[in-house]
Design an enzyme around this catalytic site. Structure first.
Site, mmCIF file in Angstrom:
data_model
loop_
_atom_site.group_PDB
_atom_site.id
_atom_site.type_symbol
_atom_site.label_atom_id
_atom_site.label_comp_id
_atom_site.label_asym_id
_atom_site.label_seq_id
_atom_site.Cartn_x
_atom_site.Cartn_y
_atom_site.Cartn_z
ATOM 1 N N HIS A 1 23.253 31.522 34.895
ATOM 2 C CA HIS A 1 24.102 31.272 33.741
ATOM 3 C C HIS A 1 23.402 30.449 32.663
ATOM 4 O O HIS A 1 23.665 30.634 31.473
ATOM 5 C CB HIS A 1 25.377 30.543 34.204
ATOM 6 C CG HIS A 1 26.497 30.607 33.219
ATOM 7 N ND1 HIS A 1 27.143 31.778 32.895
ATOM 8 C CD2 HIS A 1 27.094 29.641 32.465
ATOM 9 C CE1 HIS A 1 28.086 31.544 32.005
ATOM 10 N NE2 HIS A 1 28.065 30.261 31.724
ATOM 11 N N SER B 1 28.733 32.557 27.077
ATOM 12 C CA SER B 1 29.842 32.210 27.970
ATOM 13 C C SER B 1 31.165 32.103 27.207
ATOM 14 O O SER B 1 31.598 33.065 26.589
ATOM 15 C CB SER B 1 29.491 30.913 28.713
ATOM 16 O OG SER B 1 30.365 30.678 29.780
ATOM 17 N N HIS C 1 27.922 28.019 21.184
ATOM 18 C CA HIS C 1 27.591 27.610 22.549
ATOM 19 C C HIS C 1 28.763 27.821 23.512
ATOM 20 O O HIS C 1 29.879 28.155 23.112
ATOM 21 C CB HIS C 1 27.130 26.149 22.578
ATOM 22 C CG HIS C 1 28.190 25.158 22.177
ATOM 23 N ND1 HIS C 1 29.217 24.773 23.024
ATOM 24 C CD2 HIS C 1 28.385 24.453 21.027
ATOM 25 C CE1 HIS C 1 29.981 23.882 22.424
ATOM 26 N NE2 HIS C 1 29.499 23.668 21.200
ATOM 27 N N ASP D 1 23.644 35.016 38.138
ATOM 28 C CA ASP D 1 24.740 34.188 37.608
ATOM 29 C C ASP D 1 25.873 34.108 38.636
ATOM 30 O O ASP D 1 26.499 35.113 38.970
ATOM 31 C CB ASP D 1 25.263 34.802 36.307
ATOM 32 C CG ASP D 1 26.139 33.830 35.513
ATOM 33 O OD1 ASP D 1 26.822 33.006 36.140
ATOM 34 O OD2 ASP D 1 26.144 33.915 34.274
#
Length: 476
Positions: A450, A275, A201, A422
């Site tokens: 995002h 990310s 994540h 984003d």
């Protein structure tokens, strides 16, 4: 140029100027506020915890290379020695200078004042040198020195949460277990496992970013042959949150290896990362290139550093531009530039996350799942602060090398997916990745940002992942 285009151009320019002006005043106030909060937290920490806590506002110390406890050499190696004469090494390159070097109006005035006082002190002091006593030194921020000394001493803060951190069972579930490993959610195949997939994540999130979205949308055929691992990164979710950790790249990678690769005997795997997780995915791929079946990166934060720029500082300015608009950039700037303001935000949000979760459920009448709120709230300030700087900013000068290694050594498919809207990590970052890894496939999804690059399109995303894995499976 038509009249409509001229009007749009005028309004756009006016908006930018207004954003610049408002941002200047807002961040000047925040500079002063962070300066004041530094002293307030020092006093409170001393009252509540009976000891001063290091922060990155502290002045630098010159650590003597023969000090005996912390040795600093010109090759930037810190040697921590304990009573048992064991030596644990930590490369200073893993510690980002953005932790303690963030130019602002208040910091520049304070720095100039301190430099002038030191200059006057040196001019008034008589220089006394004894032959053979002068030793080479290397300047290290004092808070880093104190944290490294804490690692040697094995401070109790390793387990006991600080007064400003949440002490609930969810946030501290790791303290009840003797295992020093990450929380890992395992799904999919349990027998006759053909493939493994590791999901990583992003910043201020958790494994639920995957388990509540794409995991339920994989087909039975996929779950029958793929074993799916979703980890809570060190310092986040239900994983350990050691207070003395500097949350370096090495620490994050070691924990992933110790929590997934080793105990589950993973010999090869696909990676899916979002990310900040993309940086860890690249580092993991570089460390184990022969094991990687495919690499899927969502919104990777890669900004090539212009010549003459310091990579870490340039990255910090790009992801945290000190602007009030867009809102996500303002939030990133608060988290990145202000150690004590961000600690206050964590105090209000993370320590009281149960209240915010209750209010979210009350307002929505419990009609939506709160996994995004849970992931956002379940971390400590120490973990978020160090991970942000040491991973995103601190690795800025290494990403090009990682990408070159991926281009030359990785056999599996590299896929980059990005939301067109984003505002935190612009689409150009994905094309920057492709410029270093020409065979990488870039997929720009329209009208997604995002978060909604996954949330809200989980079914389509699950199908995309299944196609990638099938194209790079062992059987093929």
């Amino acid at each position: 140029m038509s009249i409509i285009e001229r009007v749009k151009s005028t309004f756009t320019m006016a908006g930018r100027i207004l954003n610049e002006v408002i941002s200047f005043f807002v961040f000047t106030v925040l500079d002063v506020l962070d300066f004041l909060l530094c002293y307030i937290y020092r006093v409170i920490d001393f009252i509540v915890e009976a000891e001063w806590k290091p922060c990155y506002c502290s002045s630098v110390k010159q650590t003597i290379t023969s000090s005996g406890t912390i040795l600093v050499s010109e090759s930037k190696i810190v040697c921590l020695t304990s009573s048992s004469s064991s030596c644990n090494k930590l490369q200073l390159e893993e510690i980002s200078d953005t932790l303690y070097t963030r130019s602002s109006l208040v910091s520049e005035v304070s720095k100039s004042t301190m430099n002038e006082l030191k200059r006057l002190k040196l001019e008034n002091a008589a220089p006394i040198f004894k032959r053979g006593t002068l030793r080479s030194t290397f300047t290290v921020n004092s808070s880093i020195v104190e944290m490294l000394q804490g690692k040697i001493g094995g401070l109790k803060s390793n387990i006991v949460p600080r007064w400003s951190d949440c002490d609930c069972k969810t946030c501290n579930s790791w303290t009840a277990s003797s295992k020093d490993s990450l929380f890992v959610h395992v799904d999919g195949a349990k027998e006759n496992v053909r493939e493994n997939v590791i999901f990583i994540h992003g910043f201020i999130s958790s494994s639920e970013f995957w388990t509540e979205t794409v995991f339920p949308n994989f087909t039975k055929a996929t779950k029958s042959k793929y074993r799916l691992f979703a980890v809570d990164l060190l310092g986040f979710g239900r994983s350990p949150k050691p207070n003395e950790s500097l949350y370096t790249l090495r620490e994050h990678l070691d924990m992933i290896e110790k929590s997934v690769l080793e105990p589950y005997n993973v010999k090869s795997f696909h990676i899916v990362a979002h990310s900040l997780g993309c940086i860890l995915a690249l580092a993991l791929a570089v460390k184990h290139p022969a094991l990687i079946k495919s690499l899927t990166l969502l919104a990777p934060p890669y900004f090539p550093t212009p010549k003459g720029e310091e990579a870490t500082q340039y990255m910090m300015r790009r992801i945290a531009p000190r602007r009030v608009w867009p809102v996500i950039a303002f939030g990133a700037s608060l988290a990145c530039w202000y150690e004590h303001v961000s600690r206050t935000i964590c105090l209000l949000i993370c320590k009281n996350h149960r209240l915010w979760e209750f209010l979210t459920k009350l307002i929505t009448r419990n009609r939506i799942k709160t996994y995004l709120v849970d992931g956002f709230c379940c971390h400590t300030h120490n973990a978020a602060w160090h991970t942000l700087h040491n991973i995103i900013c601190g690795t800025a000068g290494k990403i090009e090398g990682y990408l070159d290694m991926v281009k030359n050594r990785l056999k599996g498919e590299v896929t980059v997916i990005h939301g067109e809207d984003d505002e935190l990590i612009p689409v150009e970052c994905s094309y920057n990745v492709q410029s270093r890894v020409p065979h990488a496939r870039v997929n720009v999804v329209k009208n997604k940002d995002h978060i909604t690059i996954v949330v809200g399109r989980q079914q389509a995303f699950a199908r995309e992942l299944e196609e990638i894995w099938n194209n790079n499976s062992t059987s093929n």
